[in-house]
Scaffold this active site. Structure first.
Site: not given
Length: 267
Positions: A152, A165
């Site tokens: 990501s 995350y």
């Protein structure tokens, strides 16, 4: 593997074998599976929910390729090895693996959410490592193959309210960078997918503005196009990616001032 062979890595095609996608019961994984089937691949999809996998497989009916469901848990190393063996025994060699399974734990208000950090690392990092181990071992014996890891843009630098995350995705990026040259020497093309905001069930839980949000179908097309081009990093949307690439090189005082300003605007 000699030097000349290692320098000309193949971009795998449907006739080379099967594609394997983890975390494919919904979101990016499911959309990439459908896009690969549209381009003629047999795609083995993995997740823990068989009903959701079978629903994705039905969406490929009528396409030039097909999707087959294989239940599995990326946190189970032995299970992943057995799953890869089963896929190859039924469908042929795994030519392309997209290690996509991931979660985004919600923030529970504590500065350090231990449960969230452990869960994110168990799936987003260790789940990737277990998939890499299962796929790489088989590709090494053949001296060819292609593996992509879904990380990501949030892994580029620390972002407010995304400690668990972002840390897990940063670790996945580091893992791929560290393994790139070794994989290349073995004749295996290793790729890193760094998407921005994509409209999926996971991002729909967000309660903040998501700049340059794109549809999951558009994201899937860009990812599969990236598989076919073969470069190391597949990243999109381009404007957001380049903004964050610049942010990576900012000195800490400048970066923290910028992030603080953006956080105040969000509030």
């Amino acid at each position: 593997m000699n030097r000349g062979a290692a320098m000309s890595l193949p971009r795998m095609k449907p006739q080379d074998g099967v594609a394997w996608i983890t975390g494919a019961s919904s979101g990016i994984g499911a959309a990439v599976a459908i896009e690969l089937a549209r381009r003629g691949w047999t795609v083995a999809i993995t997740a823990r929910r068989v009903e959701a996998l079978e629903a994705v497989a039905r969406e490929a009916e009528g396409l030039s390729g097909r999707i087959v469901a294989h239940v599995g848990d990326v946190t189970d190393a032995q299970g992943m090895e057995g799953l890869a063996e089963a896929i190859e025994s039924i469908h042929g060699p795994i030519a392309l693996a997209f290690l996509n399974a991931g979660i985004a734990p919600g923030t529970k208000g504590s500065p350090v959410d231990l449960e969230g950090v452990e869960l994110a690392m168990r799936i987003n990092l260790f789940g990737v490592a277990k998939g890499l181990s299962a796929a790489l071992g088989r590709m090494m014996t053949r001296g060819r193959g292609q593996i992509a890891v879904n990380a990501s843009l949030a892994g580029y630098r620390g972002v407010i309210s995304a400690a668990a995350y972002g840390a897990s995705k940063a670790a996945a990026i580091h893992l791929c960078e560290a393994l790139y040259l070794d994989s290349r020497r073995m004749g295996i093309r290793l790729q890193l997918v760094n998407p921005g905001f994509v409209d999926t069930p996971m991002t729909r839980r967000n309660r903040f503005a998501m700049p340059f949000l794109m549809s999951v179908e558009d994201g899937a097309r860009r990812i599969v196009d990236g598989f076919e081009r073969g470069g190391f990093e597949i990243t999109f949307p381009r404007r957001l990616a380049w903004m964050l690439k610049v942010a990576r090189i900012l000195p800490y005082p400048v970066y923290f001032a910028l992030i603080g300003h953006l956080a105040r605007r969000q509030s």
